[in-house]
Motif scaffolding. Structure first.
Motif, PDB file in Angstrom:
ATOM      1  N   ASN A  13      36.376  36.003  43.932  1.00  0.00           N
ATOM      2  CA  ASN A  13      36.746  36.658  44.774  1.00  0.00           C
ATOM      3  C   ASN A  13      37.607  35.776  46.243  1.00  0.00           C
ATOM      4  O   ASN A  13      37.932  36.558  47.378  1.00  0.00           O
ATOM      5  CB  ASN A  13      35.606  36.933  46.026  1.00  0.00           C
ATOM      6  CG  ASN A  13      34.256  37.310  45.051  1.00  0.00           C
ATOM      7  OD1 ASN A  13      34.969  38.128  44.044  1.00  0.00           O
ATOM      8  ND2 ASN A  13      33.170  36.972  45.381  1.00  0.00           N
ATOM      9  N   LEU A  15      40.875  35.408  48.632  1.00  0.00           N
ATOM     10  CA  LEU A  15      42.240  36.144  48.939  1.00  0.00           C
ATOM     11  C   LEU A  15      43.190  35.089  49.093  1.00  0.00           C
ATOM     12  O   LEU A  15      43.294  34.266  50.606  1.00  0.00           O
ATOM     13  CB  LEU A  15      41.609  37.218  49.844  1.00  0.00           C
ATOM     14  CG  LEU A  15      43.000  37.731  50.469  1.00  0.00           C
ATOM     15  CD1 LEU A  15      43.455  38.724  50.025  1.00  0.00           C
ATOM     16  CD2 LEU A  15      42.253  38.630  51.272  1.00  0.00           C
ATOM     17  N   ARG A  45      50.073  39.619  48.589  1.00  0.00           N
ATOM     18  CA  ARG A  45      48.472  39.577  49.230  1.00  0.00           C
ATOM     19  C   ARG A  45      48.403  39.812  46.973  1.00  0.00           C
ATOM     20  O   ARG A  45      47.924  40.420  46.687  1.00  0.00           O
ATOM     21  CB  ARG A  45      48.079  40.528  49.292  1.00  0.00           C
ATOM     22  CG  ARG A  45      46.701  40.603  50.165  1.00  0.00           C
ATOM     23  CD  ARG A  45      45.824  42.436  50.367  1.00  0.00           C
ATOM     24  NE  ARG A  45      44.618  41.873  50.911  1.00  0.00           N
ATOM     25  CZ  ARG A  45      43.726  42.414  51.410  1.00  0.00           C
ATOM     26  NH1 ARG A  45      44.710  43.247  52.547  1.00  0.00           N
ATOM     27  NH2 ARG A  45      42.882  42.971  51.746  1.00  0.00           N
ATOM     28  N   THR A  47      44.629  38.475  45.297  1.00  0.00           N
ATOM     29  CA  THR A  47      42.623  38.934  44.799  1.00  0.00           C
ATOM     30  C   THR A  47      42.799  38.236  43.627  1.00  0.00           C
ATOM     31  O   THR A  47      43.241  39.061  42.482  1.00  0.00           O
ATOM     32  CB  THR A  47      42.975  40.209  46.104  1.00  0.00           C
ATOM     33  OG1 THR A  47      44.139  41.039  46.477  1.00  0.00           O
ATOM     34  CG2 THR A  47      42.045  39.903  46.140  1.00  0.00           C
TER      35      THR A  47
END
Length: 175
Positions: A13, A15, A45, A47
């Motif tokens: 998870n 980021l 970004r 992820t």
């Protein structure tokens, strides 16, 4: 600029956010170079979605100097780039090609920011650029910009390249 996506892949998870400069100053299309007159750094970004998938989100703004298609006056074309794409790193290059996956900005675990932005500029590049809707273009005799006034040339004579079409129309009138 290359971004290592493996940093995000190692964190479940995960980021990671980056700010990357656009490193090209000329946008090349069909052998013509258009200067970039304004560009903001790319806000990225990444992820980790799990299952070797990464969501790449990128935002930036830039402006290109593009000549008008009729009079050649330079116009500024602004583009707001906002892209979100999912990359499946479990696929091989061959599988991506078969699936028509157009992520040629990814090589292994490297994300090429310039290639990503180039593709988005290409997608948003206008088919036709006009300085104004009623642009008059340039004189076919002397090359003067007709938006700035008449040049005085006689432009009533038909372009010699159109003589074959004129002959076809004349034959239909005779029948």
């Amino acid at each position: 600029m290359l971004i290592q996506m493996s940093e995000v892949m190692n964190v479940p998870n995960g980021l990671k956010e980056y700010t990357a400069p656009i490193e090209f100053d000329i946008f090349e299309l069909n052998g013509v170079g258009y200067s970039i007159t304004y560009k903001e750094p790319v806000k990225l970004r990444l992820t980790n979605l799990g299952g070797r998938k990464i969501l790449v989100e990128a935002k930036t703004k830039l402006a290109l100097a593009v000549p008008c298609d009729r009079c050649l006056k330079e116009e500024t074309i602004q583009q707001d780039i906002d892209v979100a794409t999912e990359i499946d790193l479990s696929k091989t290059e061959e599988q991506r090609t078969e699936d028509l996956d157009e992520t040629n900005f990814v090589s292994g675990y490297d994300l090429d920011v310039d290639k990503l932005i180039y593709e988005e500029v290409l997608i948003g590049f206008p088919m036709k650029v006009l300085c104004k809707e009623d642009c008059k273009g340039i004189c076919k005799v002397c090359g003067a910009n007709l938006n700035e006034g008449e040049c005085g040339c006689d432009r009533t004579e038909l372009d010699p390249r159109m003589s074959a079409i004129r002959d076809i129309f004349n034959k239909f009138k005779e029948v």
